[in-house]
Motif scaffolding. Sequence first.
Motif, short mmCIF file in Angstrom:
data_model
loop_
_atom_site.label_atom_id
_atom_site.label_comp_id
_atom_site.label_asym_id
_atom_site.label_seq_id
_atom_site.Cartn_x
_atom_site.Cartn_y
_atom_site.Cartn_z
N GLY A 148 56.06 37.19 44.03
CA GLY A 148 56.07 36.08 43.08
C GLY A 148 55.87 34.73 43.73
O GLY A 148 55.12 34.57 44.69
N GLY A 149 56.56 33.72 43.19
CA GLY A 149 56.40 32.34 43.64
C GLY A 149 55.51 31.56 42.69
O GLY A 149 54.94 32.09 41.73
N ILE A 150 55.40 30.28 42.95
CA ILE A 150 54.52 29.44 42.15
C ILE A 150 53.09 29.63 42.61
O ILE A 150 52.81 29.59 43.82
CB ILE A 150 54.89 27.95 42.28
N GLU A 151 52.19 29.83 41.69
CA GLU A 151 50.76 29.83 41.98
C GLU A 151 50.11 28.68 41.23
O GLU A 151 50.45 28.41 40.08
CB GLU A 151 50.11 31.16 41.59
N ALA A 152 49.18 28.00 41.90
CA ALA A 152 48.52 26.83 41.33
C ALA A 152 47.02 27.05 41.21
O ALA A 152 46.42 27.76 42.02
CB ALA A 152 48.79 25.59 42.18
N ALA A 153 46.45 26.44 40.21
CA ALA A 153 45.00 26.53 40.02
C ALA A 153 44.25 25.61 40.96
O ALA A 153 43.09 25.85 41.27
CB ALA A 153 44.65 26.20 38.57
N ALA A 154 44.89 24.54 41.39
CA ALA A 154 44.24 23.56 42.26
C ALA A 154 45.30 22.89 43.13
O ALA A 154 46.48 22.89 42.78
CB ALA A 154 43.48 22.52 41.44
N PRO A 155 44.90 22.31 44.27
CA PRO A 155 45.89 21.70 45.16
C PRO A 155 46.62 20.52 44.53
O PRO A 155 47.81 20.32 44.78
CB PRO A 155 45.05 21.23 46.35
N LEU A 156 45.90 19.74 43.73
CA LEU A 156 46.45 18.58 43.02
C LEU A 156 45.98 18.64 41.57
O LEU A 156 45.03 19.36 41.24
CB LEU A 156 45.97 17.28 43.68
N PRO A 157 46.61 17.89 40.69
CA PRO A 157 46.35 18.07 39.27
C PRO A 157 45.01 17.51 38.79
O PRO A 157 44.63 16.42 39.13
CB PRO A 157 47.50 17.31 38.60
N LYS A 158 44.36 18.32 37.99
CA LYS A 158 43.26 17.79 37.18
C LYS A 158 43.81 17.28 35.86
O LYS A 158 43.40 16.21 35.37
CB LYS A 158 42.20 18.86 36.94
N ILE A 159 44.74 18.03 35.29
CA ILE A 159 45.44 17.63 34.06
C ILE A 159 46.93 17.67 34.36
O ILE A 159 47.46 18.74 34.69
CB ILE A 159 45.10 18.57 32.90
N PRO A 160 47.62 16.56 34.29
CA PRO A 160 49.06 16.57 34.62
C PRO A 160 49.85 17.55 33.76
O PRO A 160 49.52 17.79 32.59
CB PRO A 160 49.48 15.12 34.34
N ASN A 161 50.86 18.13 34.38
CA ASN A 161 51.80 19.03 33.71
C ASN A 161 51.18 20.35 33.26
O ASN A 161 51.71 21.02 32.38
CB ASN A 161 52.47 18.34 32.51
N GLN A 162 50.07 20.71 33.85
CA GLN A 162 49.44 21.99 33.55
C GLN A 162 48.95 22.62 34.84
O GLN A 162 48.85 21.98 35.87
CB GLN A 162 48.25 21.81 32.60
N GLY A 163 48.65 23.93 34.75
CA GLY A 163 47.90 24.57 35.82
C GLY A 163 48.70 25.30 36.87
O GLY A 163 48.16 25.66 37.91
N THR A 164 49.98 25.56 36.64
CA THR A 164 50.71 26.46 37.53
C THR A 164 51.40 27.53 36.71
O THR A 164 51.61 27.37 35.51
CB THR A 164 51.78 25.73 38.36
N TRP A 165 51.77 28.61 37.38
CA TRP A 165 52.46 29.70 36.71
C TRP A 165 53.30 30.44 37.75
O TRP A 165 53.10 30.28 38.96
CB TRP A 165 51.47 30.65 36.02
N ALA A 166 54.22 31.23 37.28
CA ALA A 166 55.00 32.08 38.17
C ALA A 166 54.22 33.37 38.41
O ALA A 166 53.98 34.14 37.49
CB ALA A 166 56.38 32.38 37.57
N SER A 167 53.84 33.59 39.63
CA SER A 167 53.04 34.76 39.98
C SER A 167 53.87 36.04 39.91
O SER A 167 55.08 36.02 40.14
CB SER A 167 52.49 34.59 41.40
N ASN A 168 53.21 37.14 39.59
CA ASN A 168 53.87 38.45 39.70
C ASN A 168 53.23 39.31 40.77
O ASN A 168 53.44 40.52 40.82
CB ASN A 168 53.86 39.18 38.35
N SER A 169 52.45 38.69 41.66
CA SER A 169 51.84 39.44 42.76
C SER A 169 52.89 39.85 43.78
O SER A 169 53.86 39.12 44.02
CB SER A 169 50.77 38.58 43.45
N ILE A 170 52.69 40.99 44.38
CA ILE A 170 53.54 41.43 45.47
C ILE A 170 52.64 41.83 46.64
O ILE A 170 51.66 42.55 46.47
CB ILE A 170 54.49 42.58 45.06
N PHE A 171 52.97 41.31 47.82
CA PHE A 171 52.20 41.58 49.03
C PHE A 171 53.07 42.34 50.02
O PHE A 171 54.22 41.96 50.28
CB PHE A 171 51.75 40.27 49.70
#
Length: 518
Positions: free
Chosen positions: A470-493
């Motif tokens: 898990g952890g936070i995953e982001a669509a981009a390093p910095l925001p294109k649209i504030p307050n959007q574009g991240t989610w809690a990942s369900n990936s496991i490595f």
Amino acid sequence: MNKFILKYIGLVGLASVVFSSCENSGSGGSQTSEEAQGIMMVQTSVPDPNIQQDVLPYTIEFVEQEFSNKPALPGLQSYTSAVNQAGEILIVGGRRQGLHTFKAAPENNFIPDSANNFLYVINPETGDFWSFDVNGLKDELSAPLQSNNLQGYHDEDTDEVYVIGGYGWKADGSDMKTFPSIIRFKLEAVTQAIKNGASASEMEALMEYGEDDRFAVTGGDLIKLNGRFYLVFGQRFDGQYRAFGGTDFTQEYTEEVRVFTLKPGSLDILTYGTSTSPDPDRPFHRRDGNIIEDIDPSTGQERITALGGVFPPGIIGGYDYPIYITGPQNPVVNKDVHQKFSQYECPIISIYDDEADNKSIYRTMFGGIGLYYYSQDSTQKAIYDLATAQGRNDGIPFVADISTFIESADGTYSEYINSEPIKNNRLLGASVTFIGNRKLESEGKATSNGILKLSGLSNGEKVLAGYILGGIEAAAPLPKIPNQGTWASNSIFAVYVTKTPSGAIPASFATKADPNTQ
């Protein structure tokens, strides 16, 4: 490294986030990077001329696990975890959001129904998992067990798990607070109860509860060293989270290391003391960093190490120098060292080269959020430049880089960027810790505090070091649209380490994210 040359076809609605503070949530939901960005990628590779050969005495691999015909794992971040004897992972607390939002009152920046209200037991080999809804427990247990950035520690000698503090919603939903709680339970008993479908009353019978305002901490960490508990750094935050001021909260960094023992058979404090710093730079004013069990390469002794953390007083930024804790008094602050990557909490795989003449501790860090970056694909770079031009570069972006921070017995330090970033340049890793393979200790391949040691491996031997979940995953390093574009990942490595040298890139080739350097 093979630097990625990417061609993007059909970019759809790419969204990003603002980053600038404590716990984390955001757009919610679990999705893959490709789903979030709506892109197709065609990849070719070009050798990276900056690689130095064989600078790491091991090779590390991060293999994403895929489970056919199984329900999706939960997407979570900012939880605490423990591993039972069967290798199953217990997850306590955390959030189903990505990065929290930054809205003014009366908005809630931590969405109430995104708090993780389940205790999960996850088999990382098969993808099977079991859950228990803590909402059925009495309020004193249910509320702190749903908090985020809580502190947890598993004492393998006694099999007792301790969960302290955390920031979350009160049981009545009226407001948020940092809980002054301490909860203790036996790991094997609780994981088995969850798998057996225990009732609320059965689960309550397995848990002990106590309170003390000195436990009201979030964003620190809890580690036991030489018979004492160390509650390291963090803050107390009561009320609604606001990034840029307000009247509906109070916030106070602990700026100390709290050292305590408990009365036998009780959760009451028996002995208590603190370590503070007289330094006017206030180096203990940090939270949400990497506080890890460690080895001093000059002595081979166990210690606690604090790497990174945010925020220096009055500054949106992170710390780049380490703090070492070997006992109840006088932590060592080393301002001569400057770590470029991964200031925010992220998975760290610690590897001790105890065979070299100049013994060294290697700390490989998986993505997260940092002061520097090396790998950005063309879309990430375009959004990063746009946010910078619009004055929204806070100097601590999400990164796809895997870096290694090295300390040697002779007092020297070095830092390298692994030859490949996270696959597909995914911006992963923030707000989770590494989940080690506890079997390595009994096999003589790890120290008693869980650090992989190269002397326990034969040349060319490959071992499972542990997992990243898990952890936070982001669509981009910095925001294109504030307050959007991240989610809690369900990936496991699954993380594998092979005792074969590998090349890496000197961190001097990285780019500082400070907007004043652009």
